[in-house]
Structure formats: C-alpha cells, structure tokens
Design an enzyme around this catalytic site. Structure first.
Site, PDB file in Angstrom:
ATOM      1  CG  ASP A  16      12.838  16.187  24.166  1.00  0.00           C
ATOM      2  OD1 ASP A  16      14.056  16.124  24.730  1.00  0.00           O
ATOM      3  OD2 ASP A  16      11.647  16.710  25.000  1.00  0.00           O
ATOM      4  CG  ASP A  20      14.813  20.540  24.789  1.00  0.00           C
ATOM      5  OD1 ASP A  20      14.369  19.325  24.253  1.00  0.00           O
ATOM      6  OD2 ASP A  20      15.823  20.934  24.829  1.00  0.00           O
ATOM      7  CG  ASP A  24      17.681  14.832  23.545  1.00  0.00           C
ATOM      8  OD1 ASP A  24      17.507  13.516  23.143  1.00  0.00           O
ATOM      9  OD2 ASP A  24      16.934  15.711  24.272  1.00  0.00           O
ATOM     10  CG  ASP A  93      23.318  15.661   6.581  1.00  0.00           C
ATOM     11  OD1 ASP A  93      23.630  16.222   5.454  1.00  0.00           O
ATOM     12  OD2 ASP A  93      22.060  15.372   6.623  1.00  0.00           O
ATOM     13  CG  ASP A 201      22.925  19.390   2.226  1.00  0.00           C
ATOM     14  OD1 ASP A 201      22.091  18.782   2.426  1.00  0.00           O
ATOM     15  OD2 ASP A 201      23.057  20.628   2.132  1.00  0.00           O
ATOM     16  CD  GLU A 260      20.580  16.580  -0.885  1.00  0.00           C
ATOM     17  OE1 GLU A 260      19.247  16.600  -0.509  1.00  0.00           O
ATOM     18  OE2 GLU A 260      21.448  17.260  -0.721  1.00  0.00           O
ATOM     19  CG  HIS A 332      15.603  15.723   5.861  1.00  0.00           C
ATOM     20  ND1 HIS A 332      16.389  14.926   5.203  1.00  0.00           N
ATOM     21  CD2 HIS A 332      16.264  16.990   5.781  1.00  0.00           C
ATOM     22  CE1 HIS A 332      17.218  15.612   4.366  1.00  0.00           C
ATOM     23  NE2 HIS A 332      17.251  16.853   4.667  1.00  0.00           N
ATOM     24  CG  ASP A 333      14.940  17.693   2.505  1.00  0.00           C
ATOM     25  OD1 ASP A 333      14.901  18.412   3.296  1.00  0.00           O
ATOM     26  OD2 ASP A 333      16.059  17.654   1.692  1.00  0.00           O
TER      27      ASP A 333
HETATM   28  O1  TEU Z   1      18.376  19.622   0.049  1.00  0.00           O
HETATM   29  C1  TEU Z   1      18.771  19.781  -1.247  1.00  0.00           C
HETATM   30  C2  TEU Z   1      17.820  20.289  -1.793  1.00  0.00           C
HETATM   31  O2  TEU Z   1      17.692  20.654  -3.131  1.00  0.00           O
HETATM   32  C3  TEU Z   1      16.329  20.631  -1.037  1.00  0.00           C
HETATM   33  O3  TEU Z   1      16.317  21.932  -1.390  1.00  0.00           O
HETATM   34  C4  TEU Z   1      15.249  20.085  -1.993  1.00  0.00           C
HETATM   35  O4  TEU Z   1      15.079  20.565  -2.929  1.00  0.00           O
HETATM   36  C5  TEU Z   1      14.159  20.424  -0.970  1.00  0.00           C
HETATM   37  O5  TEU Z   1      14.309  20.198   0.204  1.00  0.00           O
HETATM   38  C6  TEU Z   1      12.704  19.941  -1.693  1.00  0.00           C
HETATM   39  O6  TEU Z   1      11.945  20.395  -0.988  1.00  0.00           O
HETATM   40  C7  TEU Z   1      19.625  19.406   1.045  1.00  0.00           C
HETATM   41  C8  TEU Z   1      18.926  18.815   2.457  1.00  0.00           C
HETATM   42  O7  TEU Z   1      18.362  17.860   2.299  1.00  0.00           O
HETATM   43  C9  TEU Z   1      17.745  20.057   3.042  1.00  0.00           C
HETATM   44  O8  TEU Z   1      17.166  19.604   4.290  1.00  0.00           O
HETATM   45  C10 TEU Z   1      18.345  21.596   3.292  1.00  0.00           C
HETATM   46  O9  TEU Z   1      17.439  22.245   3.244  1.00  0.00           O
HETATM   47  C11 TEU Z   1      19.214  21.811   1.904  1.00  0.00           C
HETATM   48  O10 TEU Z   1      19.933  20.728   1.368  1.00  0.00           O
HETATM   49  C12 TEU Z   1      20.152  22.782   2.147  1.00  0.00           C
HETATM   50  O11 TEU Z   1      21.267  22.501   2.837  1.00  0.00           O
END
Ligand code: TEU
Length: 560
Positions: A16, A20, A24, A93, A201, A260, A332-333
C-alpha cells in the site's frame, strides 16, 4: 514459447503506497526491484479494473478503467513502463465469463425484457408451473460456486438471471456475437496499451449448453451440479479460436495467454494448448489442489502423496509432446502450501517450504510463485468468523449457520480452507503492519510476520527466498529443467517424491522427502548417491549426509 516464467499477484494485499490500508499500483511499482531480484519474468495482476469489490475485483464494472482504490490509468502505464524496463512482463486478469451487476451492460440488460442488451446475459423465466421466487422455481437446479442457487430473481421484469459465482456476478451470454465483439475490442485496447497478455478467469465456462439442463443432484443439498452444462460447452473451442484470431493473431509482441480451467481433463487441456489449434498458450488446472478435499472444499483431509504423484504424473505424460501446463501450489484462491502440504511448525517450515518449491519447479511447465510464497508465508490465525473478508467464505458461513451448524465447527473448517489465507498482506518486514501499510490493513496481517518477512530473508543465503531465487535461476539457465522429458520414479512411495528429467543425453534426478521421516537414499535410489548436486535445500547443514534423505530434504542431481 519462451519458457521458465513465473508470476505472482493480488494487488489489494501486495503493498500500500498511500496509507489507506489497501494495496495499490504504486505499491507494486515500489516493489519491482524485489521481483527483479527474485528473477520474476512475468507478473499476473489480479483484477485492478473498476469494481464494487464484491469478489476481490473479479466483479468488474468498467473493463477500461482502474479502480480508484488501486490508482489511475496513468499509474498503470507507469507500472507497465517500469516493469518493462526491468524485463518483467505484465499479464492482466481477464474476467469475461461474468461482469459486475453494476456494469453498464448489465444495468441496461436488466432494465426491460426488450432492452437491446437483454440477450447479453442469461435471462430465464421461472421453472414451468412454478411461481417465480418460490424455492426450487429457479430455471435450473445448479448450485453457485459461492453457495445457494445460480439464479437470482430480478423484480423489475420477474425473470431470473444466471450467476455461476456471486449474485453480483451475472454471467455474460457468449452465444451473442455482440458480447464477443465487445470483449475482443476491450482486449485489443489493453494490448495496444502495452500489456503482455491475459490470465483468463474461468474461461472454460464461457460456452454453456444452450438448453441449460438440470445437473445431477449434489448429496445433502437441494441443488444439482451444473458443471456438465457449463464447463467446456459445445462452442468453447470455437470461441477461443475466434478470440485468438480477433485479438492475438498478427501481433508481433511475445504475448501470453493462460486459461484458468476448473475441472479440465488432460485431454481438454491438450486440445486448448495445442499450438496447431491456435487457442491458448497454457492451462491453469485444479486437479492437484482438490486432492485434499472431500465432498466440498470445506471438507479438508490430508493429502496422500501417491495421489499427487498419480495426478502430476498423468498431466506430465499427457502433455509431454503437445500442450503446456501451469505449475502452482499457491494463488489468491488457495490456502498457503507450506501449511497445507508442508509443515509450518518452527522445526520444518523453512525446509518444507523449500522442499515443495523444489518439487514443483522440477516439473515440466511454467512455475508460478504467488506473492509471499517466496518467503514461506503460511496460513493465518483466525480467531473469529469476523476476521474473514472473502465472499466465498462468508457465504458458506451464512449457509452453514442457517442450516444449524455449530459456529465453532464452521470456524474450524474455514481455518485450513479459506481463500483469505492467501490474502493476508505480504510480509515485507517485522514492523507493526509488516511494512504493508502505514494505515489499517483491510484484512489482518499474519502475526508471524515478526519472524517471517522479506527483510529477514533477503541477505540470508539459506532462506526460503534465496532458495526460490536459485530455483528460478536454474529454470532460466538449464534446458533440461525447461524442456526435459519427465519420468516418475517410486510411484508407490508414501513420502518420497522422485522423478527424472532428460534431454539430449543429460539427466537430472529430483528427489524430495515430503515428510519428516529420514530415508536411506542409498537404498531407495542408489543412483542418487555420489552424483553432482545441482541444488539442494539442506546440504549446508552440519548433519547433511549424502546417503540419507533427511526431513523435507530436496535435491536436484545431475546423473553421470
Ligand atoms: O476462480 C475460479 C473458481 O472456480 C473458484 O471459484 C475456485 O473454485 C474457488 O476459488 C476455490 O476456492 C476464479 C478466480 O480465481 C476467483 O478468485 C474468482 O472468485 C472466481 O473465478 C470468479 O471470478
């Protein structure tokens, strides 16, 4: 294809610059030297477009602007220029399976059944013979990824719209040629601005079976599994080939496209990334990150290493001659790999983080290093449901609680599985907010940052950071690591993961002890003893023994 790339990124949690509490673009620009020092070739930037931030920016309301929380288009251009000056590419993305419900396209679409953009989204009447709004009246039985049904009733017109993800992420209708043209135009606009490609995505969901059939029931829920109708629909290859022609063909720049694709099979991935078909450069698939899940992602169980070998082995073999895969643990997921597949206790955190990294980078494909993974960032400590921010997590809590689940038990299922484990701020130093912000961070910093941070590791030659630097340098330098044929060894061993990579008579052996139990290497793999050690994670330790694979010991050897 230019090989050996690696990519971090969630802007909100990276750095950041203005206090805030939200990361960023200027924050990223200020850390480019860290990425250059690591050897990063490409940065994958999670969405920075204008967005109500219902799903961490994966709900876009303007594809051609930067969200004010992250900065401005001018700042974006400055970031791109500074990255390029260091030889780092930036991949955006691309979230075009759905938009935000605040996108003008959707606002227009929902305004009336005769709107010129009505058909840009999936609108349907209630199930025949049922009243709109009653449970089960949704047009199909599909369950949303983020809990509840995939359909939201819109009071204005009395019809439902489809949203595979949150109700604030309506699905675009790719059957409509105007939608496709608008998306391609927007993509060209970013490429003209200088971006180096796109991470797309859930791109395998853009083509749906147009008759939208119900899916098989999901046990224990009132819903069905819509993936049969929404993954790899009948026109997917046609759409990807069209996108390639309309957006990428004929451009001189060395562009990158990553698809993805949850639920992708090896065969589908091979088709999508076969260069002769001109669709995408590589897939980003999910098989290995589902091996420790039961009926749902909230049903966490330990990984069996033999399952991982079977999965990785099948993908390596299936894409050996045609096709290309991404290699990743974290993003990130996903919860943090060192906590999930390694051992984040003080005794083994460094060794298990470097062991997992060695295992991954040894494979054929493009390795990804997610922000913080390079220093062994771990899952955070979550003392209350109130600590979480992620919509997938919070919707699950609401649903489970409504069904009467015990709140403590729900919290226990979130701890190992929530996406927020990946979204705590990057730990730059040991100061109050880990050097991430001077303000109040939007999500709590992991308390372990006092010990685990970039500053503490930068000069340490044996740190997790130094090991990633060495792995990346090896990937850049060594053609056998980049392109060598893959052969799995010891497929049935429960703890030791071993394989070879061979190219033009040169053979590398990668052997990793994915456990704290020592193993006699001389017995397991006699050929591994006495060879040239190209890169190890424990060879600097006084107890290192050539013939014994210590706890979380990982070695890359060149066979003579
Ligand atoms: O994720 C695709 C997806 O299938 C996710 O829902 C995944 O199964 C889940 O995060 C697992 O916990 C993509 C992006 O990477 C994710 O951040 C988004 O939330 C999602 O698409 C919707 O755009």
């Amino acid at each position: 294809m230019d090989l050996g790339r690696r990519l971090p990124g969630v802007p909100r949690s990276f750095a950041d610059s203005d206090g805030d509490g939200i990361g960023d673009l200027e924050g990223i620009r200020g850390k480019l030297d860290h990425l250059a020092d690591l050897g990063v070739d490409v940065v994958w930037l999670s969405p920075v477009y204008r967005s109500p931030q219902d799903d961490n920016g994966y709900d876009i309301s303007d594809y051609q602007d930067i969200d004010p929380a992250f900065g401005t288009l001018d700042q974006f251009d400055a970031l791109l220029a500074d990255a390029h000056a260091r030889g780092i590419k930036i991949v955006m993305d691309l979230v075009v399976n759905h938009t935000s419900d605040e996108h003008p396209w959707f606002v227009e679409s929902r305004s009336s059944t005769v709107s010129p953009k009505r058909d840009w989204y999936w609108w349907r009447d209630a199930r025949e013979g049922m009243d709109a709004g009653t449970p089960g009246a949704e047009p199909t039985n599909w369950q949303s990824f983020f809990s509840g049904p995939c359909w939201e009733l819109d009071e204005t017109t009395g019809q439902y719209y489809l949203h595979l993800f949150s109700r604030r992420q309506p699905d675009l209708n790719w059957e409509n040629a105007q939608v496709r043209r608008a998306v391609y135009e927007m993509m060209r606009w970013w490429l003209d601005r200088g971006v180096d490609g796109f991470r797309m995505d859930v791109i395998n969901m853009i083509s749906k079976q147009p008759d939208l059939p119900d899916g098989p029931p999901i046990p224990g829920t009132p819903y069905g599994d819509g993936s049969v109708a929404t993954f790899f629909g009948p026109r997917l290859h046609e759409f990807l080939a069209e996108m390639h022609r309309e957006v990428f063909a004929g451009r001189d720049a060395d562009l990158i496209t990553v698809g993805e694709m949850p639920g992708a099979t090896v065969e589908q991935a091979r088709l999508v990334t076969d260069p002769a078909r001109a669709e995408l450069d590589m897939v980003f698939q999910f098989e290995h990150v589902q091996l420790d899940q039961g009926a749902s992602k909230w049903d966490h169980r330990p990984l069996r290493l033999t399952d991982l070998k079977a999965s990785f082995g099948r993908w390596q073999a299936g894409l050996a001659d045609v096709g290309w895969n991404s290699l990743y643990w974290d993003n990130h997921d996903q919860p943090r790999a060192v906590s999930r597949f390694g051992d984040d206790s003080p005794a083994y955190r460094r060794d298990s983080a470097t062991c997992l990294a060695t295992l991954l980078h040894g494979h054929r494909g493009t390795p990804y290093v997610y922000q913080g993974e390079e220093i062994g960032m771990a899952n955070s400590t979550w003392s209350s449901v109130r600590d979480f921010r992620d919509i997938e997590t919070l919707n699950h809590v609401a649903e489970a609680t409504a069904l009467g689940a015990d709140p403590e038990e729900v919290l226990a299922t979130l701890r190992p599985a929530s996406r927020d484990n990946a979204r705590t701020p990057v730990q730059w130093d040991a100061t109050e907010h880990a050097g991430f912000t001077t303000g109040t961070p939007w999500i709590g910093v992991n308390p372990d940052h006092v010990e685990w941070n970039v500053a503490a590791q930068r000069e340490d030659p044996h740190s997790v950071l130094a090991h990633h630097r060495a792995l990346i340098a090896l990937r850049h330098a060594d053609r056998t690591v980049q392109l060598g044929d893959f052969t799995m060894l010891l497929p049935d061993h429960e703890d030791v993961y071993a394989f070879t990579r061979s190219l033009d008579g040169d053979t590398l052996l990668v052997v990793c002890n994915v456990s704290a139990t020592p193993y006699p290497l001389a017995e397991l793999l006699p050929e591994a003893v006495g060879d040239e050690l190209v890169l190890g994670n424990r060879d600097h330790l006084p107890d290192h023994d050539d013939a014994v694979l210590g706890p979380w010991d990982a070695r890359i050897l060149r066979l003579r």
